[in-house]
Design an enzyme around this catalytic site. Structure first.
Site, PDB file in Angstrom:
ATOM      1  CE  LYS A 267      -0.571  -1.027  -4.045  1.00 32.82           C
ATOM      2  NZ  LYS A 267       0.519  -0.295  -4.706  1.00 32.82           N
TER       3      LYS A 267
ATOM      4  CE1 TYR B 239       0.671  -5.044  29.790  1.00 33.77           C
ATOM      5  CE2 TYR B 239      -0.693  -4.476  27.900  1.00 33.77           C
ATOM      6  CZ  TYR B 239      -0.257  -5.407  28.828  1.00 33.77           C
ATOM      7  OH  TYR B 239      -0.735  -6.676  28.788  1.00 33.77           O
TER       8      TYR B 239
HETATM    9  C1  PLP Z   1      -0.126   0.949  -5.201  1.00 34.00           C
HETATM   10  C2  PLP Z   1       0.130   1.510  -6.530  1.00 34.00           C
HETATM   11  C3  PLP Z   1      -0.698   2.511  -7.060  1.00 34.00           C
HETATM   12  C4  PLP Z   1      -1.817   3.162  -6.281  1.00 34.00           C
HETATM   13  O1  PLP Z   1      -1.289   4.182  -5.464  1.00 34.00           O
HETATM   14  P1  PLP Z   1      -2.246   5.106  -4.569  1.00 34.00           P
HETATM   15  O2  PLP Z   1      -1.333   6.095  -3.962  1.00 34.00           O
HETATM   16  O3  PLP Z   1      -2.847   4.192  -3.551  1.00 34.00           O
HETATM   17  O4  PLP Z   1      -3.248   5.665  -5.488  1.00 34.00           O
HETATM   18  C5  PLP Z   1      -0.461   2.934  -8.345  1.00 34.00           C
HETATM   19  N1  PLP Z   1       0.552   2.414  -9.077  1.00 34.00           N
HETATM   20  C6  PLP Z   1       1.389   1.466  -8.596  1.00 34.00           C
HETATM   21  C7  PLP Z   1       2.478   0.953  -9.438  1.00 34.00           C
HETATM   22  C8  PLP Z   1       1.207   0.993  -7.312  1.00 34.00           C
HETATM   23  O5  PLP Z   1       2.036   0.056  -6.832  1.00 34.00           O
END
Ligand code: PLP
Length: 358
Positions: free
Chosen positions: A35, A255
């Site tokens: 994702k 800054y």
């Molecule tokens: C993003 C996500 C993961 C992966 O989590 P990590 O901590 O990056 O391993 C697993 N399950 C779900 C439902 C997620 O949304």
């Protein structure tokens, strides 16, 4: 390419991390989580590279799934980990061979009233303690009962997500596992619980499908950054030194005059800033790596530039490469200096950063 702000992504490192996750739970199928553009690493390239390995890919929404399908990821099932957002997306499930998650009553109603050509596979989410998506106790049982009776459903996998698996001191994870086991009939249905932290530390949660995300990209899922030695960083973010100047003690840099030179010193400017996704929250002292040594940020991060302390850097010259994180500095160390987590740093990297793959 004139401005040399680059993210080099080592696909073999991602494969290595994938195989490490698999080795921790060899009997489980792997949902490789890609994702958010594979946590900024490029979902299409990563998914193509792991195509012979991953059993499924995990994405957040149909847009992410369709992008993968349209770029030739056509065999591996894609799991919509939040399910769909509106009813009209149901037709995409068959068209693109997606597996949706049912996390809410509207999603359940839409699914049960849709005419599929053949029964579909789904995941059903149980809220075992996270307090976010998923059905709670009685509602979960009710949803599962309805789905079991429905002719529209083929395989159903029971899923839950941990709120605190990255904290080894917390008792939440064992509680969530117990709650899940009590409510879910794991003999009838497959189960999926483990994110990266749980894959690495909570063996009893592995079950049928594991869901590694951050570990694939070589960053530690743990708040104390333990077990980093088992993972290989996949992304190396670097840019070049574009200015070197000497300042007298007491001169301020950047800054808001945040950094004030404690002694006469040389300050370098590096062509990367928050416009590239390098966090503006990086404090003085955030490490960077140049000419074989670690030095640190001195002054606020600008949109296109940062300023660094060159005091102990051997022979700095314009054009020298500066690593912000990668093989010499872990993204987790940078994240700590920015009061955030690597997940956020990775996903904030912008289009302006030139991505190359090795
Ligand atoms: C993003 C996500 C993961 C992966 O989590 P990590 O901590 O990056 O391993 C697993 N399950 C779900 C439902 C997620 O949304």
């Amino acid at each position: 390419m004139a401005r040399q702000c680059t993210a080099i992504i080592n696909l073999n490192a991602i494969k290595k991390n994938y195989l490490y996750a698999k080795s921790l739970s060899p009997q489980s199928k792997v949902i490789a989580v890609v994702k958010a553009n594979a946590y900024g690493h490029g979902a299409i390239t990563v998914a193509k590279y792991l195509e012979d390995d991953a059993d499924l890919y995990g994405v957040a929404c149909t847009e992410e799934a369709i992008e993968l399908r349209e770029c030739g990821i056509d065999k591996t099932p894609l799991l919509l980990m939040e399910g769909i957002f509106e009813e009209s997306e149901l037709k995409l499930i068959e068209k693109y061979n997606l597996i949706t998650t049912i996390c809410s009553q509207p999603q359940l109603d839409w699914l049960l009233s849709f005419d599929f050509n053949k029964p579909v596979d789904i995941f059903v989410k149980y809220d075992s303690g996270m307090g976010r998506l998923g059905f709670q106790d009685e509602e979960f049982i009710h949803a599962v009962n309805l789905l079991e009776k429905s002719k529209k459903i083929n395989n159903m996998t029971m899923m839950t997500h941990f709120s605190n698996a990255d904290n080894l001191e917390s008792t939440s994870t064992s509680k969530q596992i117990r709650k899940f086991e009590n409510i879910v009939n794991t003999k009838t249905h497959a189960s999926s619980l483990a994110n990266s932290a749980a894959i690495m530390k909570w063996g009893q949660s592995h079950m049928d499908y594991i869901r590694p995300g951050i570990m694939l990209y070589g960053s530690s899922p743990f708040s104390d950054k333990s077990n980093l030695d088992k993972l290989t960083p996949a992304m190396s973010l670097s840019s070049s030194l574009i200015s070197i100047k000497s300042f007298k003690a007491g001169h301020s840099i950047g800054y808001g005059d945040r950094y004030v030179c404690e002694q006469d010193m040389d300050i370098g400017v590096v062509a990367i800033g928050y416009g590239d996704g390098y966090p503006r929250s990086a404090e003085d002292g955030t490490p960077v790596f140049i000419n074989g040594v670690k030095t640190s940020i001195a002054g606020k991060v600008s949109m296109d530039m940062i300023t660094i302390d060159l005091t102990n850097v051997p022979e700095p010259k314009i054009g020298d490469r500066v690593e912000l994180f990668g093989n010499n500095i872990s993204v987790d160390e940078v994240a700590e200096h920015c009061k955030t987590i690597s997940y956020e740093i990775f996903t904030q990297i912008t289009q302006r950063v030139y991505k190359t793959y090795v």
